[in-house]
Design a protein around this motif. Structure first.
Motif, PDB file in Angstrom:
ATOM      1  N   ARG A   1     -30.081  29.830  71.205  1.00 41.71           N
ATOM      2  CA  ARG A   1     -31.110  29.170  72.008  1.00 41.71           C
ATOM      3  C   ARG A   1     -32.493  29.702  71.667  1.00 41.71           C
ATOM      4  NH1 ARG A   1     -31.519  25.312  76.184  1.00 41.71           N
ATOM      5  NH2 ARG A   1     -33.711  24.767  76.031  1.00 41.71           N
ATOM      6  N   ARG A   2     -32.590  31.004  71.401  1.00 43.17           N
ATOM      7  CA  ARG A   2     -33.881  31.554  71.003  1.00 43.17           C
ATOM      8  C   ARG A   2     -34.347  30.933  69.688  1.00 43.17           C
ATOM      9  NH1 ARG A   2     -31.692  36.448  73.274  1.00 43.17           N
ATOM     10  NH2 ARG A   2     -30.918  37.125  71.229  1.00 43.17           N
ATOM     11  N   GLN A   3     -33.429  30.764  68.767  1.00 44.64           N
ATOM     12  CA  GLN A   3     -33.777  30.129  67.497  1.00 44.64           C
ATOM     13  C   GLN A   3     -34.159  28.660  67.693  1.00 44.64           C
ATOM     14  OE1 GLN A   3     -31.039  30.798  64.231  1.00 44.64           O
ATOM     15  NE2 GLN A   3     -30.382  32.758  65.097  1.00 44.64           N
ATOM     16  N   PHE A   4     -33.430  27.980  68.574  1.00 39.78           N
ATOM     17  CA  PHE A   4     -33.723  26.569  68.846  1.00 39.78           C
ATOM     18  C   PHE A   4     -35.120  26.416  69.433  1.00 39.78           C
ATOM     19  CE2 PHE A   4     -33.646  22.679  71.352  1.00 39.78           C
ATOM     20  CZ  PHE A   4     -33.009  21.773  70.509  1.00 39.78           C
ATOM     21  N   ASP A   5     -35.453  27.266  70.410  1.00 41.61           N
ATOM     22  CA  ASP A   5     -36.759  27.166  71.059  1.00 41.61           C
ATOM     23  C   ASP A   5     -37.895  27.540  70.106  1.00 41.61           C
ATOM     24  OD1 ASP A   5     -35.541  26.372  73.393  1.00 41.61           O
ATOM     25  OD2 ASP A   5     -35.539  28.380  74.289  1.00 41.61           O
ATOM     26  N   ALA A   6     -37.621  28.397  69.121  1.00 44.18           N
ATOM     27  CA  ALA A   6     -38.651  28.828  68.175  1.00 44.18           C
ATOM     28  C   ALA A   6     -38.734  27.934  66.947  1.00 44.18           C
ATOM     29  CB  ALA A   6     -38.386  30.270  67.743  1.00 44.18           C
ATOM     30  N   ALA A   7     -37.866  26.921  66.858  1.00 44.57           N
ATOM     31  CA  ALA A   7     -37.832  26.054  65.677  1.00 44.57           C
ATOM     32  C   ALA A   7     -39.171  25.360  65.479  1.00 44.57           C
ATOM     33  CB  ALA A   7     -36.720  25.021  65.807  1.00 44.57           C
ATOM     34  N   ARG A   8     -39.599  25.262  64.223  1.00 47.17           N
ATOM     35  CA  ARG A   8     -40.902  24.686  63.904  1.00 47.17           C
ATOM     36  C   ARG A   8     -40.878  23.177  63.778  1.00 47.17           C
ATOM     37  NH1 ARG A   8     -41.639  28.375  58.744  1.00 47.17           N
ATOM     38  NH2 ARG A   8     -39.421  27.857  58.733  1.00 47.17           N
ATOM     39  N   ASP A   9     -39.703  22.595  63.533  1.00 44.27           N
ATOM     40  CA  ASP A   9     -39.630  21.149  63.360  1.00 44.27           C
ATOM     41  C   ASP A   9     -38.231  20.660  63.702  1.00 44.27           C
ATOM     42  OD1 ASP A   9     -37.999  21.760  61.101  1.00 44.27           O
ATOM     43  OD2 ASP A   9     -39.770  21.846  59.820  1.00 44.27           O
ATOM     44  N   GLU A  10     -38.061  19.338  63.656  1.00 44.41           N
ATOM     45  CA  GLU A  10     -36.787  18.728  64.038  1.00 44.41           C
ATOM     46  C   GLU A  10     -35.673  19.114  63.074  1.00 44.41           C
ATOM     47  OE1 GLU A  10     -34.375  16.963  66.605  1.00 44.41           O
ATOM     48  OE2 GLU A  10     -36.533  17.203  66.878  1.00 44.41           O
ATOM     49  N   GLN A  11     -35.998  19.267  61.809  1.00 45.42           N
ATOM     50  CA  GLN A  11     -34.981  19.646  60.828  1.00 45.42           C
ATOM     51  C   GLN A  11     -34.388  21.018  61.146  1.00 45.42           C
ATOM     52  OE1 GLN A  11     -36.416  19.660  56.804  1.00 45.42           O
ATOM     53  NE2 GLN A  11     -34.382  19.757  55.910  1.00 45.42           N
ATOM     54  N   GLU A  12     -35.251  21.947  61.544  1.00 46.51           N
ATOM     55  CA  GLU A  12     -34.772  23.288  61.906  1.00 46.51           C
ATOM     56  C   GLU A  12     -33.937  23.240  63.178  1.00 46.51           C
ATOM     57  OE1 GLU A  12     -36.651  27.786  62.429  1.00 46.51           O
ATOM     58  OE2 GLU A  12     -37.818  26.191  61.468  1.00 46.51           O
ATOM     59  N   ARG A  13     -34.335  22.406  64.138  1.00 50.00           N
ATOM     60  CA  ARG A  13     -33.540  22.266  65.363  1.00 50.00           C
ATOM     61  C   ARG A  13     -32.173  21.668  65.055  1.00 50.00           C
ATOM     62  NH1 ARG A  13     -38.753  21.701  67.639  1.00 50.00           N
ATOM     63  NH2 ARG A  13     -38.943  19.531  66.961  1.00 50.00           N
ATOM     64  N   GLU A  14     -32.110  20.746  64.102  1.00 56.91           N
ATOM     65  CA  GLU A  14     -30.828  20.171  63.706  1.00 56.91           C
ATOM     66  C   GLU A  14     -29.906  21.238  63.113  1.00 56.91           C
ATOM     67  OE1 GLU A  14     -31.360  16.837  61.125  1.00 56.91           O
ATOM     68  OE2 GLU A  14     -32.659  15.784  62.546  1.00 56.91           O
ATOM     69  N   ARG A  15     -30.469  22.148  62.311  1.00 54.22           N
ATOM     70  CA  ARG A  15     -29.654  23.225  61.732  1.00 54.22           C
ATOM     71  C   ARG A  15     -29.087  24.133  62.822  1.00 54.22           C
ATOM     72  NH1 ARG A  15     -33.665  23.458  57.570  1.00 54.22           N
ATOM     73  NH2 ARG A  15     -34.690  25.208  58.626  1.00 54.22           N
TER      74      ARG A  15
END
Length: 207
Positions: free
Chosen positions: A175-189
């Motif tokens: 969740r920390r990584q998801f909230d810190a994601a810079r773009d939609e592609q990173e959130r998808e990963r």
């Protein structure tokens, strides 16, 4: 020629040049996206596009323009579709819906001649969308079919991050990584990592 391209790459043409050309109709090529009739000064110009799409960057009907110039110089143009097959991208939300039923509802009546990329969006549980099963069910209805899962995990999945367990620790870190994601592609990963990790913890097969 390119009419006022953002980056001049191939015979750039300005609208002022078109207006000053003295032409009644200027037929342009090279650009594969149809423009419809445009007008600069007294000159009508258009890109008819290409006659057959070649990929998912060339969507929808493709064909030619049949242009008529009458004795008074008036220009009319009719688009005539010629493509045997069309490329289409369809986005289907599966939030609070069964993916199969959502896809059925979103499809047009006839797709057998066409190539489709279907992108599932919205929210699902940690399992996501079973693309393999859906491809088995639907592939016969298309000339070619490509399925993509771009759904997000539902909030109730993240709620389990509060558990005092390995699962909870795993979800807290993701969740920390998801909230810190810079773009939609990173959130998808991150979403894929959540689904793979929870499947491993539950000893489930990974779709």
């Amino acid at each position: 020629g390119d009419v006022e391209p953002s980056e001049p790459r191939y015979d750039p043409i300005t609208k002022e040049q078109i207006a000053a050309s003295g032409l009644t109709y200027l037929a342009l090529g090279h650009v594969h996206a149809a423009s419809g009739p445009q007008k600069c000064g007294k000159t009508v110009w258009a890109y008819p596009g290409c006659t057959e799409g070649r990929g998912f960057d060339e969507l929808g009907d493709k064909g030619v323009l049949v242009v008529t110039v009458d004795d008074g110089g008036a220009v009319s143009a009719e688009f005539v579709p010629l493509a045997r097959r069309r490329y289409e991208i369809l986005r289907v939300s599966v939030t609070d819906a069964d993916p199969r039923e959502a896809l059925e509802a979103a499809l047009p009546p006839w797709t057998a001649d066409d190539l489709y990329r279907i992108i599932f969006t919205g929210e699902t549980d940690e399992r996501g969308v079973d693309l393999t099963a859906l491809e088995t069910l639907f592939s016969g209805r298309f000339y070619a079919l490509e399925l993509r899962d771009q759904t997000r995990v539902r909030q109730d999945v993240w709620d389990r991050a509060g558990e005092d367990s390995l699962r909870g620790e795993f979800l807290r870190r993701l969740r920390r990584q998801f909230d810190a994601a810079r773009d939609e592609q990173e959130r998808e990963r991150v979403t894929r990592a959540v689904r793979f990790g929870l499947a491993a913890l539950d000893h489930r097969d990974i779709l």
